[in-house]
Design a protein around this motif. Structure first.
Motif, PDB file in Angstrom:
ATOM      1  N   LEU A  10     -31.657  82.458  21.376  1.00  0.00           N
ATOM      2  CA  LEU A  10     -31.462  81.585  20.221  1.00  0.00           C
ATOM      3  C   LEU A  10     -31.792  80.130  20.531  1.00  0.00           C
ATOM      4  CD1 LEU A  10     -28.202  83.089  18.686  1.00  0.00           C
ATOM      5  CD2 LEU A  10     -30.413  82.885  17.532  1.00  0.00           C
ATOM      6  N   TRP A  11     -31.619  79.719  21.784  1.00  0.00           N
ATOM      7  CA  TRP A  11     -31.975  78.340  22.136  1.00  0.00           C
ATOM      8  C   TRP A  11     -33.468  78.136  21.940  1.00  0.00           C
ATOM      9  CZ3 TRP A  11     -35.203  75.447  25.092  1.00  0.00           C
ATOM     10  CH2 TRP A  11     -34.859  74.106  25.294  1.00  0.00           C
ATOM     11  N   ARG A  16     -34.458  78.415  18.001  1.00  0.00           N
ATOM     12  CA  ARG A  16     -34.213  77.312  17.069  1.00  0.00           C
ATOM     13  C   ARG A  16     -35.029  76.069  17.419  1.00  0.00           C
ATOM     14  NH1 ARG A  16     -29.511  77.460  20.264  1.00  0.00           N
ATOM     15  NH2 ARG A  16     -28.782  75.446  21.079  1.00  0.00           N
ATOM     16  N   TRP A  17     -35.244  75.805  18.713  1.00  0.00           N
ATOM     17  CA  TRP A  17     -36.025  74.622  19.067  1.00  0.00           C
ATOM     18  C   TRP A  17     -37.520  74.852  18.869  1.00  0.00           C
ATOM     19  CZ3 TRP A  17     -33.962  70.186  18.791  1.00  0.00           C
ATOM     20  CH2 TRP A  17     -32.606  70.021  19.073  1.00  0.00           C
ATOM     21  N   TRP A  27     -41.758  80.736  18.081  1.00  0.00           N
ATOM     22  CA  TRP A  27     -40.782  80.951  17.008  1.00  0.00           C
ATOM     23  C   TRP A  27     -40.973  82.306  16.331  1.00  0.00           C
ATOM     24  CZ3 TRP A  27     -41.018  77.898  11.755  1.00  0.00           C
ATOM     25  CH2 TRP A  27     -39.939  78.279  10.954  1.00  0.00           C
ATOM     26  N   SER A  66     -32.460  86.046   8.692  1.00  0.00           N
ATOM     27  CA  SER A  66     -33.513  86.372   9.648  1.00  0.00           C
ATOM     28  C   SER A  66     -34.540  87.314   9.030  1.00  0.00           C
ATOM     29  CB  SER A  66     -32.896  87.013  10.893  1.00  0.00           C
ATOM     30  OG  SER A  66     -33.880  87.305  11.853  1.00  0.00           O
ATOM     31  N   ALA A 100     -38.581  76.571  16.338  1.00  0.00           N
ATOM     32  CA  ALA A 100     -38.670  76.336  14.895  1.00  0.00           C
ATOM     33  C   ALA A 100     -38.764  74.841  14.602  1.00  0.00           C
ATOM     34  CB  ALA A 100     -37.459  76.941  14.187  1.00  0.00           C
ATOM     35  N   TRP A 149     -28.283  80.062  12.960  1.00  0.00           N
ATOM     36  CA  TRP A 149     -27.631  79.515  14.145  1.00  0.00           C
ATOM     37  C   TRP A 149     -26.120  79.351  13.950  1.00  0.00           C
ATOM     38  CZ3 TRP A 149     -26.827  79.257  18.884  1.00  0.00           C
ATOM     39  CH2 TRP A 149     -26.257  78.166  19.537  1.00  0.00           C
ATOM     40  N   ALA A 180     -37.373  77.255   8.599  1.00  0.00           N
ATOM     41  CA  ALA A 180     -36.729  76.385   9.586  1.00  0.00           C
ATOM     42  C   ALA A 180     -35.312  76.028   9.145  1.00  0.00           C
ATOM     43  CB  ALA A 180     -37.562  75.122   9.791  1.00  0.00           C
ATOM     44  N   VAL A 196     -33.058  78.872   9.851  1.00  0.00           N
ATOM     45  CA  VAL A 196     -32.713  78.958  11.277  1.00  0.00           C
ATOM     46  C   VAL A 196     -31.552  78.031  11.604  1.00  0.00           C
ATOM     47  CG1 VAL A 196     -33.511  78.433  13.616  1.00  0.00           C
ATOM     48  CG2 VAL A 196     -34.990  79.710  12.053  1.00  0.00           C
ATOM     49  N   TRP A 197     -31.670  76.776  11.211  1.00  0.00           N
ATOM     50  CA  TRP A 197     -30.701  75.764  11.628  1.00  0.00           C
ATOM     51  C   TRP A 197     -29.432  75.747  10.776  1.00  0.00           C
ATOM     52  CZ3 TRP A 197     -30.408  72.820  15.897  1.00  0.00           C
ATOM     53  CH2 TRP A 197     -31.528  72.801  16.730  1.00  0.00           C
TER      54      TRP A 197
END
Length: 257
Positions: free
Chosen positions: A64-65, A68-69, A29, A157, A71, A123, A115, A118-119
């Motif tokens: 980005l995949w 975010r995962w 991350w 960010s 995170a 995203w 986190a 991010v989400w």
């Protein structure tokens, strides 16, 4: 198997697996966060619109995949570790009053904020910006919301980058610094910061956290207010202020403990 013995113990298999996942997720991350802020941003500024759009679609979208995962894994495994440390249970009622507990709480709050950024911010905003780029590449019209979305993602960010510097410091706090600040359960000889000291630490921390997060989200005079320009416009300045925040909080621990 030794790994699965004492599954819920503070030094058992559950703790070990949680920490392993936390390290893997955190490295991925934060590494990608730094890639976006230190490398991609500068490279995009030198690219033509066409090249930038292609990079967004073929590199940023894939990255980005993982971003975010990673995170999500870092956050979930962090909660798992705290649960196995009995930080939420009756066996450690005073944990959050120790210097170790305060330091971990600072890190956990920063990590949770990052986190969420991010989400809930980066995203969704990047979906708009990259979606607009895809439309243009297919001969369509650009989404008029794309520039604002890109700015929103960039600010979130960048504030995550700012927060990551004290975050990493306070995540290593219990093992390396807490004993020096008197935590008996960490090998020290005292009781850690006093109640007044904890209040001072929390007030200063919360002011920094709230002001910077709200500013980055455009809630204090827009995305281009003076504070954002000072701290978040250039990644070099963000790094400097990240270390400054870390030093200020560390010195406060020295003063109040």
């Amino acid at each position: 198997m030794e790994l699965f013995s004492d599954w819920m113990g503070t030094g058992g298999g559950g703790q070990a697996i949680g920490r392993y996942a936390h390290y893997l997720g955190g490295i991925t991350w934060i590494g990608l966060l730094y890639f976006f802020n230190f490398i991609q941003g500068s490279a995009f500024a030198e690219m033509s619109d066409g090249a930038r759009g292609e990079a967004l679609r073929k590199i940023t979208w894939r990255t980005l995949w993982w971003f975010r995962w990673a995170a999500m894994l870092t956050w979930v495994s962090g909660i798992w570790i705290l649960a196995h440390n009995r930080a939420f249970g009756e066996l450690m009622p005073d944990y959050w009053n120790t210097s170790a507990g305060v330091g971990i709480a600072f890190g956990a709050l920063l990590g949770t904020t990052m986190a969420a950024n991010v989400w809930m911010v980066i995203w969704p905003a990047q979906q708009i910006a990259i979606g607009s780029s895809v439309k243009v590449s297919e001969g369509g019209e650009a989404d008029p919301e794309a520039p604002a979305a890109a700015k929103r993602a960039a600010r979130a960010s960048r504030v995550n980058t700012l927060f990551s510097i004290p975050l990493i410091f306070f995540m290593m706090w219990p093992s390396h610094f807490a004993p020096a600040f008197g935590d008996v359960n960490m090998g020290g000889v005292g009781l850690g910061p006093s109640a007044g000291g904890r209040w001072t630490l929390w007030i200063v921390f919360l002011v920094i956290w709230v002001v910077m997060e709200l500013s980055a989200l455009g809630k204090m005079g827009g995305y281009d207010n003076g504070l954002n320009k000072l701290v978040l416009d250039k990644h070099q300045d963000t790094i400097k202020f990240g270390f400054l925040i870390t030093i200020v909080l560390y010195l406060l621990f020295e003063i109040v403990t």
